[in-house]
Design a protein around this motif. Structure first.
Motif, short mmCIF file in Angstrom:
data_model
loop_
_atom_site.label_atom_id
_atom_site.label_comp_id
_atom_site.label_asym_id
_atom_site.label_seq_id
_atom_site.Cartn_x
_atom_site.Cartn_y
_atom_site.Cartn_z
N GLY A 1 0.82 -1.20 0.00
CA GLY A 1 0.00 0.00 0.00
C GLY A 1 0.86 1.25 0.00
O GLY A 1 2.04 1.22 -0.35
N GLY A 2 0.25 2.36 0.40
CA GLY A 2 0.99 3.61 0.49
C GLY A 2 2.01 3.56 1.62
O GLY A 2 1.98 2.68 2.48
N LEU A 3 2.89 4.52 1.60
CA LEU A 3 3.99 4.57 2.56
C LEU A 3 3.74 5.68 3.57
O LEU A 3 3.79 6.87 3.24
CB LEU A 3 5.31 4.79 1.82
N SER A 4 3.46 5.30 4.82
CA SER A 4 3.16 6.28 5.86
C SER A 4 4.42 6.77 6.56
O SER A 4 4.43 7.84 7.16
CB SER A 4 2.20 5.69 6.90
N GLU A 5 5.49 5.98 6.48
CA GLU A 5 6.75 6.34 7.14
C GLU A 5 7.71 6.93 6.11
O GLU A 5 7.33 7.19 4.97
CB GLU A 5 7.36 5.10 7.81
N ASN A 6 8.97 7.10 6.48
CA ASN A 6 9.92 7.70 5.53
C ASN A 6 10.78 6.67 4.79
O ASN A 6 11.58 7.03 3.94
CB ASN A 6 10.84 8.69 6.26
N LEU B 1 -3.19 4.14 2.62
CA LEU B 1 -2.53 3.25 3.58
C LEU B 1 -3.37 2.01 3.81
O LEU B 1 -4.61 2.05 3.71
CB LEU B 1 -2.29 3.98 4.90
N VAL B 2 -2.72 0.90 4.11
CA VAL B 2 -3.42 -0.34 4.46
C VAL B 2 -3.66 -0.33 5.97
O VAL B 2 -2.69 -0.37 6.75
CB VAL B 2 -2.58 -1.57 4.06
N PRO B 3 -4.91 -0.23 6.43
CA PRO B 3 -5.18 -0.09 7.87
C PRO B 3 -4.55 -1.18 8.73
O PRO B 3 -4.05 -0.90 9.83
CB PRO B 3 -6.71 -0.14 7.95
N GLU B 4 -4.55 -2.42 8.23
CA GLU B 4 -4.00 -3.54 9.02
C GLU B 4 -2.50 -3.40 9.27
O GLU B 4 -1.96 -4.05 10.18
CB GLU B 4 -4.28 -4.86 8.29
N LEU B 5 -1.85 -2.55 8.47
CA LEU B 5 -0.40 -2.36 8.63
C LEU B 5 -0.07 -1.10 9.41
O LEU B 5 1.11 -0.72 9.52
CB LEU B 5 0.27 -2.30 7.25
N GLN B 6 -1.10 -0.46 9.98
CA GLN B 6 -0.88 0.74 10.77
C GLN B 6 -1.05 0.49 12.27
O GLN B 6 -1.00 1.41 13.07
CB GLN B 6 -1.84 1.86 10.33
N THR B 7 -1.25 -0.76 12.64
CA THR B 7 -1.46 -1.08 14.06
C THR B 7 -0.15 -0.98 14.83
O THR B 7 0.94 -1.11 14.27
CB THR B 7 -2.03 -2.50 14.23
N GLU B 8 -0.26 -0.77 16.13
CA GLU B 8 0.93 -0.69 16.97
C GLU B 8 1.71 -2.00 16.94
O GLU B 8 2.94 -2.00 16.97
CB GLU B 8 0.53 -0.32 18.40
N ASP B 9 0.99 -3.12 16.91
CA ASP B 9 1.65 -4.42 16.90
C ASP B 9 2.51 -4.58 15.65
O ASP B 9 3.68 -5.01 15.74
CB ASP B 9 0.61 -5.54 16.97
#
Length: 206
Positions: free
Chosen positions: A53-58, A146-154
């Protein structure tokens, strides 16, 4: 290195090759440790996802591997994240480093531990072909949703550490210890199902 062994190494590396993603935030001094052609070693398990998915970090690791374990077979929750895993003590060749605006992608090829000298001292048209695809994937996906499942704290906890170095930038493996030989160009002709090195035919691989 004998032809039969080379055939096994290239089959093990490139047959059933798949691409995986691992995003995190890395400071510039850690990113600068990666160099094209470098061989690195990861001591721990390598968590990654098959979902791009999209890239939320750097920073994004794009990892090409034929040896990743699909954890969805053991845990239904892992299927939602496209969770794959590489075992400890995994080796990679840094194929490419690409930067768009303030985001960077490092493209890693997972290689067998008995092939470090070969991959350090050679390049191939297959490496170039998958690198071209990696660059296109980065430009195509960098601004996707962004893919929501990949934004979790875990998940972010699983993927926050750099690959091949400690969190203070100490590399786990010094590839300068690999014997340096004359750089070889390996041509893999998949249409004719042969491998050629420096335009001299070698062996059938598929």
């Amino acid at each position: 290195m004998k032809n039969a062994r080379l055939k096994v190494i290239y089959s093990e590396t490139f047959s059933d090759l798949k691409l995986f993603y691992r995003d995190t935030n890395l400071p510039d001094n850690l990113i600068a440790n990666y160099k094209p052609g470098q061989i690195i070693q990861e001591k721990g398990f390598t968590d990654m996802t098959s979902i791009g998915g999209g890239l939320s970090e750097n920073f994004r690791y794009l990892i090409a591997s034929a040896n990743a374990k699909d954890l969805s077979k053991f845990n239904p929750e892992s299927a939602k994240m496209g969770h794959f895993l590489l075992d400890t003590i995994a080796y990679f060749k840094v194929l490419d480093i690409q930067k768009i605006d303030n985001k960077t992608q490092v493209f890693l090829l997972n290689i067998p531990d008995n092939s470090l000298t070969l991959f350090k001292n050679s390049t191939s048209n297959l490496e170039e072909q998958i690198t071209e695809k990696a660059r296109k994937k980065f430009s195509d996906k960098i601004n996707l949703a962004l893919v929501p499942e990949l934004q979790t704290e875990d998940w972010k906890e699983r993927t926050k550490l750099p690959i091949g170095m400690s969190d203070n930038g100490e590399l786990f493996f010094d590839d300068s210890k690999i014997k340096i030989e004359s750089l070889k160009r390996i041509e893999i002709n998949t249409a004719k199902k042969t491998i050629e090195v420096n335009k001299n035919p070698w062996w059938k691989i598929w």
